[in-house]
Design a protein around this motif. Structure first.
Motif, PDB file in Angstrom:
ATOM      1  N   GLN A 180       0.883  -1.154   0.074  1.00  0.00           N
ATOM      2  CA  GLN A 180      -0.075  -0.056   0.026  1.00  0.00           C
ATOM      3  C   GLN A 180       0.994   1.118  -0.112  1.00  0.00           C
ATOM      4  O   GLN A 180       1.767   1.247   0.573  1.00  0.00           O
ATOM      5  N   THR A 181       0.592   2.255  -0.777  1.00  0.00           N
ATOM      6  CA  THR A 181       1.294   3.311  -1.001  1.00  0.00           C
ATOM      7  C   THR A 181       0.880   4.339   0.167  1.00  0.00           C
ATOM      8  O   THR A 181      -0.368   4.563   0.250  1.00  0.00           O
ATOM      9  N   THR A 182       1.739   4.851   0.920  1.00  0.00           N
ATOM     10  CA  THR A 182       1.624   5.937   1.855  1.00  0.00           C
ATOM     11  C   THR A 182       1.064   7.326   1.284  1.00  0.00           C
ATOM     12  O   THR A 182       1.211   7.490   0.388  1.00  0.00           O
ATOM     13  N   ALA A 210       7.943  -1.397  -4.826  1.00  0.00           N
ATOM     14  CA  ALA A 210       9.053  -2.233  -4.561  1.00  0.00           C
ATOM     15  C   ALA A 210       9.944  -1.668  -3.365  1.00  0.00           C
ATOM     16  O   ALA A 210      10.536  -2.191  -2.540  1.00  0.00           O
ATOM     17  N   ARG A 211      10.052  -0.300  -3.438  1.00  0.00           N
ATOM     18  CA  ARG A 211      10.748   0.540  -2.244  1.00  0.00           C
ATOM     19  C   ARG A 211      10.151   1.183  -1.099  1.00  0.00           C
ATOM     20  O   ARG A 211      10.585   1.443  -0.058  1.00  0.00           O
ATOM     21  N   GLY A 212       8.850   1.503  -1.217  1.00  0.00           N
ATOM     22  CA  GLY A 212       7.880   2.086  -0.424  1.00  0.00           C
ATOM     23  C   GLY A 212       8.066   3.695  -0.341  1.00  0.00           C
ATOM     24  O   GLY A 212       7.697   4.395   0.567  1.00  0.00           O
ATOM     25  N   TYR A 213       8.709   4.166  -1.338  1.00  0.00           N
ATOM     26  CA  TYR A 213       8.970   5.673  -1.560  1.00  0.00           C
ATOM     27  C   TYR A 213       8.888   5.814  -3.043  1.00  0.00           C
ATOM     28  O   TYR A 213       9.254   4.842  -3.780  1.00  0.00           O
ATOM     29  N   GLY A 214       8.718   7.095  -3.522  1.00  0.00           N
ATOM     30  CA  GLY A 214       8.822   7.267  -5.037  1.00  0.00           C
ATOM     31  C   GLY A 214       8.124   8.711  -5.164  1.00  0.00           C
ATOM     32  O   GLY A 214       8.055   9.708  -4.444  1.00  0.00           O
TER      33      GLY A 214
END
Length: 188
Positions: free
Chosen positions: A3-5, A60-64
């Motif tokens: 899930q994207t923050t 994949a990373r949890g940020y972007g």
């Protein structure tokens, strides 16, 4: 991460990308003024591919890169976020960035979104330093970098090997360390 923050500021929502963002994102990337310091305008297909890449990297990373919308109206105005520096660069780390549609320029939205991204990078990701890059002549982005507490050292100037030959290669690098970010007033 599945899930994207989302990040929320007084006026903005930094959120996962939606299908409804594709048309305004493509229009933004087809605007020569928005792309002035980035290179050629992008086709709709290139813009759609960039969103898919943003989504994959975030998962994949949890940020972007988050899509940015104005909370009161729900209007999509661009993107902001954090990304790993390109492998071809002479420096490494995580960099902050933003790109807004022209109608959103001059309202403090880039600064507001960038401050939220800095907080996320330092508080949630535990980064010690965040970088920002642009070309020498992009004074608007450099002003945002200074407003969010970043510092510039001419010794960090670089030639961007990923940019087309010419003025888009002359890059400047700004930095902010966690301790410097802690000394600035909170954005919210």
């Amino acid at each position: 991460m599945t899930q994207t923050t989302q990040l929320s500021t007084d006026r903005l929502l930094l959120r996962p990308w939606r299908d409804s963002d594709l048309a305004p994102w493509a229009a933004m990337n087809a605007d020569p003024e928005v792309r002035e310091h980035l290179g050629e305008v992008m086709t709709r297909e290139q813009s759609e591919a960039s969103v898919r890449k943003f989504q994959e990297e975030f998962a994949a990373r949890g940020y972007g890169w988050w899509a940015v919308e104005v909370r009161d109206s729900g209007r999509f105005i661009g993107f902001a976020g954090l990304d790993d520096t390109d492998e071809e660069m002479s420096f490494t780390g995580v960099e902050i960035g933003w790109r807004l549609t022209r109608s959103a320029w001059g309202h403090g939205f880039a600064t507001e979104a960038a401050l939220a991204c800095l907080d996320f990078g330092f508080d949630r990701l535990g980064l010690d330093e965040i970088l920002a890059t642009t070309i020498e002549r992009n004074v608007r982005s450099q002003a945002v970098m200074r407003r969010i507490g970043m510092t510039y050292d001419p010794a960090d100037d670089f030639v961007d090997p990923t940019a087309p030959e010419g003025p888009l290669q002359a890059g400047v690098l700004y930095r902010i360390r966690r301790d410097a970010a802690r000394s600035r007033p909170p954005h919210a």
